[in-house]
Design an enzyme around this catalytic site. Structure first.
Site, PDB file in Angstrom:
ATOM      1  N   GLU A  95      -1.540  -8.992   3.471  1.00  0.00           N
ATOM      2  CA  GLU A  95      -1.357  -9.621   4.789  1.00  0.00           C
ATOM      3  C   GLU A  95      -2.662 -10.108   5.409  1.00  0.00           C
ATOM      4  O   GLU A  95      -2.661 -11.040   6.203  1.00  0.00           O
ATOM      5  CB  GLU A  95      -0.642  -8.665   5.757  1.00  0.00           C
ATOM      6  CG  GLU A  95      -1.407  -7.402   6.164  1.00  0.00           C
ATOM      7  CD  GLU A  95      -1.154  -6.220   5.242  1.00  0.00           C
ATOM      8  OE1 GLU A  95      -0.805  -6.448   4.060  1.00  0.00           O
ATOM      9  OE2 GLU A  95      -1.319  -5.070   5.693  1.00  0.00           O
TER      10      GLU A  95
ATOM     11  N   CYS B 103       0.830  -1.198   0.000  1.00  0.00           N
ATOM     12  CA  CYS B 103       0.000   0.000   0.000  1.00  0.00           C
ATOM     13  C   CYS B 103       0.869   1.254   0.000  1.00  0.00           C
ATOM     14  O   CYS B 103       1.435   1.605  -1.032  1.00  0.00           O
ATOM     15  CB  CYS B 103      -0.995  -0.048   1.150  1.00  0.00           C
ATOM     16  SG  CYS B 103      -2.444   0.969   0.832  1.00  0.00           S
TER      17      CYS B 103
ATOM     18  N   HIS C 274      -3.598  -4.847   0.522  1.00  0.00           N
ATOM     19  CA  HIS C 274      -2.937  -5.370   1.719  1.00  0.00           C
ATOM     20  C   HIS C 274      -3.014  -6.892   1.734  1.00  0.00           C
ATOM     21  O   HIS C 274      -3.971  -7.453   2.280  1.00  0.00           O
ATOM     22  CB  HIS C 274      -3.642  -4.848   2.976  1.00  0.00           C
ATOM     23  CG  HIS C 274      -3.409  -3.412   3.251  1.00  0.00           C
ATOM     24  ND1 HIS C 274      -2.387  -2.958   4.053  1.00  0.00           N
ATOM     25  CD2 HIS C 274      -4.055  -2.307   2.822  1.00  0.00           C
ATOM     26  CE1 HIS C 274      -2.427  -1.634   4.114  1.00  0.00           C
ATOM     27  NE2 HIS C 274      -3.435  -1.222   3.374  1.00  0.00           N
TER      28      HIS C 274
HETATM   29  N1  GLN Z   1      -1.896   6.696   2.930  1.00  0.00           N
HETATM   30  C1  GLN Z   1      -1.985   5.964   1.717  1.00  0.00           C
HETATM   31  C2  GLN Z   1      -3.352   6.080   1.077  1.00  0.00           C
HETATM   32  O1  GLN Z   1      -4.288   6.486   1.713  1.00  0.00           O
HETATM   33  C3  GLN Z   1      -1.639   4.514   1.967  1.00  0.00           C
HETATM   34  C4  GLN Z   1      -2.660   3.807   2.759  1.00  0.00           C
HETATM   35  C5  GLN Z   1      -2.175   2.491   3.330  1.00  0.00           C
HETATM   36  O2  GLN Z   1      -0.996   2.196   3.299  1.00  0.00           O
HETATM   37  N2  GLN Z   1      -3.085   1.706   3.860  1.00  0.00           N
HETATM   38  O3  GLN Z   1      -3.523   5.746  -0.066  1.00  0.00           O
END
Ligand code: GLN
Length: 551
Positions: A527, A398, A525
């Site tokens: 994970e 992300c 994500h």
């Molecule tokens: N802050 C970034 C976004 O909002 C990444 C978000 C995250 O890593 N979950 O896109």
């Protein structure tokens, strides 16, 4: 439906979630379908707006629910897929009741905690317990309900009262109460102290709930004398007082309970059939033994915000461990505070600066996990650059993907000052931008959330291999920003390939760097869907490459 309620006393953080998951896993190994509900007695509607540095990771579900990390434990232990409704909070209960009041559901009545809030809680449990969770569409047989917080808190009182009533609603033969407590050892004689447990059970019984089982956390196995004393004061037979002492790895917890005859006793109380043919339990035991037998080690530098609380990145840690177990190594996570890598810290905190760079360089692989806010971003960008230039395996999750794209735009495309508009609204080269559909006024539940499909764009990439040849994959998301579509073609020409995109090919989901042994990033994500015996593919890719690079 049978219910196993897991409550806790004395203090929080005793491993109630793991106890609840373990009991669920044991009942599942008898061939029953098991689901789980977590009750969080706070006023937030969900965990989405809570800081992971205060409360632990925000776990994300397929349906986009942002929930307590215990739901992650249930999903991993029970290999199930839960819904947002499996996390019940005070906020949700009150919102429903107040909405009902406005609709006129209680016309003429005074709306009160008892019976309206307590009824709402019971109706909720009733309804959610029967939602299928194992992908076969069948209703579960058993529902584990974990009550967050500790009994006696003001916040949990309505829930305790609801559970008291609930035992009559569902019938006592369908209701087991497991209370998790602490048995500390104090003083030179090393005596196991029962008083804290006596007190918490007293409190529970005063509220009209009598525990069927006590699970006692302690350093060493509970002595018989301790059990006998607890039995005497707590109105629980000593055979039902279970020792949950420290074990070599987490997978041992269900086995430890099993050894004390827990499964048979719970099954008997609930009228479930006991059996000795339990392949799932055998596989579990094998896994626990495998984990204990590991000798080699693989080190991953985790470059994020500093945190003393490992719960902030719980699923990431699990995904790394699952992967390491599969390659046959112990997982050693080296925590690198991203700010420590930044040039300013060389003068501000030279010790931290030196240590951060030493740790980064000593690791076999680099991971930049998800995150929000601009603290440490420049350090993460430097870590991505270091991994890219030195052929060190890299996984960006992300934010970690976004950081890698920013780094590449700055240093390979030569666009100085490139950034995400999250961190620099006026950047001359917005490599990462706010997604058009996002809300700028509401923070709760407005991100791009939950399971979305990614289409793999080419056969010729690591993603295809890692996902076993699949070209359509479903992973969970939680973000507001995305790679700027206007930059894609320049980035790709320079070697940063977007090998995974969403179904409209608008959103960039997976990056891979050509010519690097493993430089991988995911906008999602991965994970959250990792399982002990099925590690998340991107994490496995990182750990496999890191382990291979040792020799
Ligand atoms: N802050 C970034 C976004 O909002 C990444 C978000 C995250 O890593 N979950 O896109």
């Amino acid at each position: 439906m049978r219910y196993v309620i897991v409550s806790g006393g004395v203090l929080s953080g005793l491993g109630k979630g793991v106890t609840a998951s373990s009991i669920g896993m044991l009942l599942k190994s008898l061939g029953y379908r098991v689901t789980a509900i977590k009750i969080d007695p706070y006023l937030n509607s969900d965990a989405g707006t809570m800081s992971p540095f205060e409360h632990g990771e925000v776990f994300v579900l397929d349906d986009g629910g942002e929930v307590d990390l215990d739901l992650g434990n249930y999903e991993r232990f029970l290999d199930i897929t839960l819904t947002r409704d499996n996390n019940l909070t005070t906020g949700k209960v009150y919102a429903n009741v107040i909405e009902g009041e406005r609709r006129g559901d209680y016309l003429g009545k005074t709306v009160q905690v008892v019976p309206h809030i307590t009824n709402e809680i019971q109706d909720w449990m009733d309804r959610v317990a029967s939602i299928p969770v194992d992908g076969n569409g069948d209703e579960p047989d058993v529902c584990i309900v974990e009550l967050g917080g500790t009994v006696g808190d003001i916040e949990s009182a309505p829930f305790v009262e609801a559970l008291r009533q609930f035992q009559f609603r569902v019938g006592k033969e369908n209701f087991v109460l497991v209370h998790v407590s602490l048995v500390p050892v104090v003083g030179v004689v090393g005596e196991q102290k029962t008083k804290p447990t006596q007190h918490t059970v007293k409190e529970l019984r005063a509220a009209g709930l009598s525990p069927d089982f006590l699970v006692c956390r302690s350093e060493e196995p509970l002595e018989q004398a301790t059990k006998d004393k607890l039995a005497l004061f707590c109105h629980v037979p000593s055979s039902h007082i279970l020792s949950a002492h420290d074990v070599s790895n987490l997978y041992r917890v269900p086995l430890l309970l099993e050894e004390q005859n827990t499964t048979a006793m719970v099954a008997e109380k609930l009228g479930l059939k006991m059996t000795d043919n339990r392949p799932q339990l055998d596989a579990w035991r094998e896994m626990a033994n495998h984990v204990d037998s590991l000798e080699s080690e693989v080190t991953i530098a985790m470059v994020g915000k500093y945190t003393g609380l490992t719960d902030s990145y719980l699923s990431v840690i699990k995904a790394l461990q699952h992967s390491a177990f599969k390659v046959g190594a112990k997982m050693n996570i080296s925590w690198v505070d991203a700010t420590g890598l930044e040039p300013e810290s060389e003068s501000k905190d030279p010790e931290l600066y030196t240590k951060s760079w030493q740790d980064l360089k000593a690791a076999d692989g680099v991971l930049v996990p998800g995150g929000f806010g601009n603290r440490g971003i420049e350090g993460m960008i430097l870590a991505a650059q270091y991994a890219r230039e030195n052929h060190v395996p890299y996984l960006g999750v992300c934010l970690g993907l976004q950081v890698a794209v920013i780094e590449f735009t700055r240093n390979v495309l030569g666009k100085a000052g490139a950034n995400s508009t999250e961190f620099d609204e006026d950047t001359p080269h917005p490599a990462v931008i706010f997604m058009p559909e996002g809300s700028r006024t509401h923070m709760g539940g407005t991100m791009r959330l939950g399971s979305r499909q990614t289409n793999i764009q080419t056969e010729d990439c690591a993603a295809v291999r890692l996902y076993d040849g699949a070209t359509e994959i479903h992973e969970r998301h939680r973000h507001r920003y995305e790679v700027n579509p206007d930059m894609i073609s320049d980035l790709e020409t320079a070697g940063l390939k977007f090998v995974g995109k969403d179904t409209e090919a608008q959103r960039m989901e997976i990056i891979e760097l050509t010519g690097h042994k493993f430089f991988f990033g995911t906008q999602y994500h991965p994970e959250f869907k990792s399982r002990p015996n099925r590690p998340s593919p991107p994490f496995f890719g990182l750990v496999e490459a890191a382990f291979a690079s040792q020799s």
